[in-house]
Design a protein around this motif. Sequence first.
Motif: not given
Length: 281
Positions: A173-184, A208-214
Motif C-alpha cells: 500500500d502507499d505506506a509500504g505495508v504488504m497487501m498481497a504477494q503471489v509466487y509462480p 523495513g528495507a522496502f519502506q526505507n527505500w520508499l
Amino acid sequence: MNENQNATVQSLLQYALPTNTTLAAGVPEKTITWAVTVRAQPPAFPELYGGELALVSMEMLRSYDSRITLAEVIAALAQAGVSAVAVKEEITQTAINVASDAGIALLALPEESNLARIERAVNELIVNQKAQMMQRALEIQRQLTRQAAENRDLNSLLQIMARATAKPVVVHDDAGVMMAQVYPTVARRPIPNTGNSGRSLVQSLPYGAFQNWLAREAPNADGAILPSPLGFTTVLRVEKRTAGYLSLVDSGDVLSEFDRLVLTYGADVCAIELAKSRAIA
C-alpha cells in the motif's frame, strides 16, 4: 530455416508455448533451431538437421501403433538429433529418465494444446523474437483486462503476472505495508540472474528495507519503474493519488523488455482493482 537463428527453451516457455507448459527434464538454456511436428505414419519424423523441438501427440501416434510408449519416442527423437520434445501426454518417470540420459529437454504441454499453432508460434519466435515477444505481452494485457472486467480479486491479477514472468509479484500500500504477494504456481524455469528463488529473496529482505527505500526513492511518475530492494517497482495511482506499489521480484540488474511490459500493464489493472476496493470500502 535460417541456420543463424535460434531460441532457448526458456524463451519458448515465456513467449511461444502455452502458458501452463512445464519443463519436466533438461535445462532452460537448451538451444532450439526450429519446431517440427511428429506425424502418425511413416516417415514419422520430418527432415531433421539437429537442434529441433519435436512436437508430439501420443494419441495420434498410438492410432498407428497402439503399443508405442513415450520413452521409445523420446529415445528415437534423441537419436535423430532433436534438442527437445514437447508432448501432450502424462509424462512418466521413465520418459524423464530417457530424456535426461539423452541430454534433451522434455516439456509437458497442456492437454488442450494445438500442435500446429504451437509449431507456428515457435518458428515465428525463432524468425522474429521481438515481434513474438510483443504479441505475448499483448496476450497478457488482454488476460489482465478480462480478469479485471470480471471483477476478479487482486491475487488473480498478480497470478497472471507471476505466471507470465515466472517471478514473484508483490503489492504494497502507499505506506509500504504488504497487501498481497503471489509466487509462480507453475515451475517453468528458474528466475534468471539469481541462484536463489524469488521466495527466498522476499523472505530474506530485512524488515523495513522496502519502506526505507520508499521514503528515499519511491517512484512518483506514472509509468516509472525503478530498481528497488525487491527487484523492480512501479507506482499504483488512483485518481492521481498514490495508492500503492507493484513490484516484480528479481535480483537481476536489468529489467527485460517483456517483464517491463507485463509490469506496466499490470500496474494499470491493479490500480483499477485498488480503486474498486476503496469504493466498496
